[in-house]
Every structure is written in C-alpha cells, then in structure tokens.
Design an enzyme around this catalytic site. Structure first.
Site, short mmCIF file in Angstrom:
data_model
loop_
_atom_site.label_atom_id
_atom_site.label_comp_id
_atom_site.label_asym_id
_atom_site.label_seq_id
_atom_site.Cartn_x
_atom_site.Cartn_y
_atom_site.Cartn_z
N ASP A 41 74.63 52.56 63.76
CA ASP A 41 74.54 51.12 63.93
C ASP A 41 73.56 50.88 65.07
O ASP A 41 73.56 51.61 66.05
CB ASP A 41 75.93 50.59 64.30
CG ASP A 41 75.94 49.09 64.31
OD1 ASP A 41 75.02 48.48 63.75
OD2 ASP A 41 76.88 48.52 64.89
N CYS B 235 58.02 52.58 43.45
CA CYS B 235 58.96 52.01 42.49
C CYS B 235 58.21 51.71 41.19
O CYS B 235 56.99 51.85 41.12
CB CYS B 235 59.63 50.76 43.05
SG CYS B 235 58.58 49.30 43.07
N CYS C 173 64.88 33.70 52.61
CA CYS C 173 65.73 34.73 51.97
C CYS C 173 67.19 34.27 52.00
O CYS C 173 67.74 33.96 53.06
CB CYS C 173 65.59 36.06 52.72
SG CYS C 173 66.79 37.30 52.19
N CYS D 59 67.58 40.91 44.30
CA CYS D 59 66.45 41.84 44.25
C CYS D 59 66.90 43.29 44.05
O CYS D 59 66.08 44.17 43.79
CB CYS D 59 65.55 41.71 45.47
SG CYS D 59 66.39 41.87 47.05
N CYS E 34 66.72 45.38 39.73
CA CYS E 34 65.82 46.53 39.87
C CYS E 34 66.22 47.65 38.89
O CYS E 34 67.37 48.10 38.89
CB CYS E 34 65.88 47.06 41.31
SG CYS E 34 64.80 48.48 41.56
S1 SF4 Z 1 66.44 38.38 46.12
FE1 SF4 Z 1 66.31 39.65 47.96
S2 SF4 Z 1 64.63 38.76 49.15
FE2 SF4 Z 1 65.21 37.27 47.61
S3 SF4 Z 1 66.67 35.92 48.59
FE3 SF4 Z 1 67.85 37.53 47.61
S4 SF4 Z 1 68.11 39.13 49.19
FE4 SF4 Z 1 66.46 37.74 49.88
S1 SF4 Z 2 62.64 45.33 40.76
FE1 SF4 Z 2 61.13 45.31 42.43
S2 SF4 Z 2 61.61 47.16 43.60
FE2 SF4 Z 2 62.59 47.40 41.63
S3 SF4 Z 2 61.09 48.50 40.35
FE3 SF4 Z 2 60.78 46.32 39.96
S4 SF4 Z 2 59.18 45.76 41.43
FE4 SF4 Z 2 60.01 47.71 42.14
#
Ligand code: SF4
Ligand code: SF4
Length: 270
Positions: free
Chosen positions: A102, A156, A181, A212, A216
């Site tokens: 941490d 990625c 965010c 996000c 993915c």
């Molecule tokens: S998708 Fe990821 S970057 Fe976008 S608001 Fe949500 S946590 Fe933040």
């Molecule tokens: S979702 Fe975003 S981080 Fe994941 S593979 Fe696609 S571009 Fe890359």
C-alpha cells in the site's frame, strides 16, 4: 541458472504465488517520496513484483466495483506479503526482504511491465496474460541478487472497446482524465454535478466503474481467483444500513461513509 533464483521460484510455487516477476532496482526509473520509501533495504538489488488476482465471478445485483466486493486488498495483500517475507528471511538468512502493498514507493505498473508480469492496455491498466487486469500489485524489495526477468514485449489487442464504451470518455492516449473518470467521480468528496449524477445512475454502481475492464477481451475466460481470502466474505451489494459497518473493513473505507451515502442517495432515492 542462479541457485537463489531457483530456490525462490520453488518457494513461490509451493506457497501459491504463481504470478511474479523480478525487476532489478537499477532498472527502476524513480521511487516516490512516500513514507514507505524509508523502508527500502540498503543495497537493494531487486524488487519481486506480484500480481494478486481478485476476480470472483459475476453477481447480477452488484452495486460495487469488482475490486470492492472482496475483502480489503490493502489488508489481504499486506498479510500475504508479510508472511512470505518472513519465510524468505528465514530461508535466505543473510538477506533482507521488505514487503510493500500500500502506498508503494515504486512505480508499480512500470516495474510489473519491465519484469514481464504483464503489459499495459489502452485503458492504462496492467494486463496479465492469465488473470487479465483484475489484479492487485504488491512487491518485495530485497538485497539478494536475482536475475531480471524479461518483459513480455506485447501490447493489448487494441480493439478500442474500452475507449468507445468509457462512460466518462476519459481515456486518452497518454492518460486517463480523472475529472471525467466515473471511478474517480464516485470517490470524490463534496458536491457532484448533474452530469456526474447522471453517469453514476447510468452505471448503477455506488463505488467505482469497471467498464474499461469488463469490455476488455483480455478479461474474458479468466480463472476465478485462487486466493482464499478473496473467495470468502464477498459482499456484492451495499445497502444504506451497511455503509457505516463496511467502511471499516472494505477497500472504500479510506473515503469514509459520507461519500458512499451520497452516492447511494443518487442511485436509489427517488
Ligand atoms: S471506463 Fe475506465 S476510464 Fe472510463 S470512467 Fe470507467 S473506470 Fe474511468
Ligand atoms: S479493451 Fe482496451 S485495453 Fe482491452 S484490448 Fe481493447 S483496446 Fe486494449
């Protein structure tokens, strides 16, 4: 191969630390000016970097971010690394092993990438090959000479889903815009704007944002965590009456109950 490294690998395997890499201290670009920096051992040679997976499956009624439905990682990761450091100090008795979990003095994502633990996605998160991005990072610094493990040299899949689906349109090439965010918005103190309230309502989480990561492809078909402490006492739904109790034991506790109560009101008050 280096004898100490082989022995270390065996110990980590036997004690269930499957995801790790080693970064030479001299390869680390900087350390942060935080209190724990004073704990870095004199003559540190290497930093062992660990990933701790926390994915525990899907819960349809979840109103907390995935990382917040398990027991507080600050405590769990700290305990795991403390125990391991004590063991390593006994086995390799002439060397020091200091855990950091941490407020780390190390640039964690940088050393994780350099040591081959994972790669950074366009969502700016560390992605591991086996556990995706649903991981916490922790380290052990040591003066024991160990070989640098190679980076993965991967990117990625660049599918752009994280950028397209981000509710706050916060993901840019060089950074996440914290002001938009949603994860950050759910954590900020004080008054939130009408637009921010709308984002919270749309996303249906009192705390955090997983979009996000959920979109993915690197997070598809990942295994459930093997860490027992994350598999027990999972609380996916936070009711108003539970907030005062759970701020004492969960990762969102540092923010205190008022922010969670405010978000709860935004989500559920008519
Ligand atoms: S998708 Fe990821 S970057 Fe976008 S608001 Fe949500 S946590 Fe933040
Ligand atoms: S979702 Fe975003 S981080 Fe994941 S593979 Fe696609 S571009 Fe890359």
């Amino acid at each position: 191969m280096d004898n100490n490294f082989l022995k270390l690998k065996q110990i980590l395997k036997y004690n269930n630390f499957p995801a790790f890499g080693i970064c030479n201290y001299s390869n680390i670009s900087k350390t942060f000016d935080v209190r724990s920096r004073n704990l870095i051992p004199y003559n540190t040679h290497s930093v062992i970097v660990f990933a701790f997976p926390y994915y525990v499956g899907d819960f349809p009624n979840r109103n907390l971010s995935r990382y917040a439905i398990v027991q507080d990682y600050h405590i769990i990761v700290k305990n795991l690394l403390k125990k391991l450091s004590s063991l390593l100090t006994i086995v390799f008795e002439s060397f020091s092993f200091v855990p950091f979990s941490d407020n780390s003095p190390f640039p964690e994502v940088e050393i994780a990438v350099k040591s081959g633990l994972g790669f950074v996605g366009l969502n700016h998160l560390l992605i591991t090959e086996k556990y995706g991005s649903f991981i916490f990072i922790g380290e052990i610094a040591t003066d024991m000479p160990l070989p640098q493990t190679p980076s993965l040299n991967k990117t990625c899949l660049k599918c752009m889903a994280c950028i397209k689906k981000c509710p706050g349109k916060a993901i840019f090439k060089d950074k996440i815009n914290m002001d938009s965010c949603l994860s950050h918005i759910t954590q900020k103190k004080g008054v939130v704007s009408i637009q921010e309230k709308t984002l919270i309502k749309q996303n249906k989480l009192i705390w955090g944002c997983d979009v996000c990561q959920d979109v993915c492809p690197h997070n598809k078909n990942i295994p459930l965590t093997y860490i027992e402490d994350f598999k027990t006492d999972i609380i996916p739904f936070l009711s108003f009456n539970n907030i005062d109790i759970l701020v004492k034991t969960r990762a969102f506790g540092f923010r205190g109950p008022s922010v969670l109560k405010r978000n709860h009101g935004i989500l559920y008050d008519k």
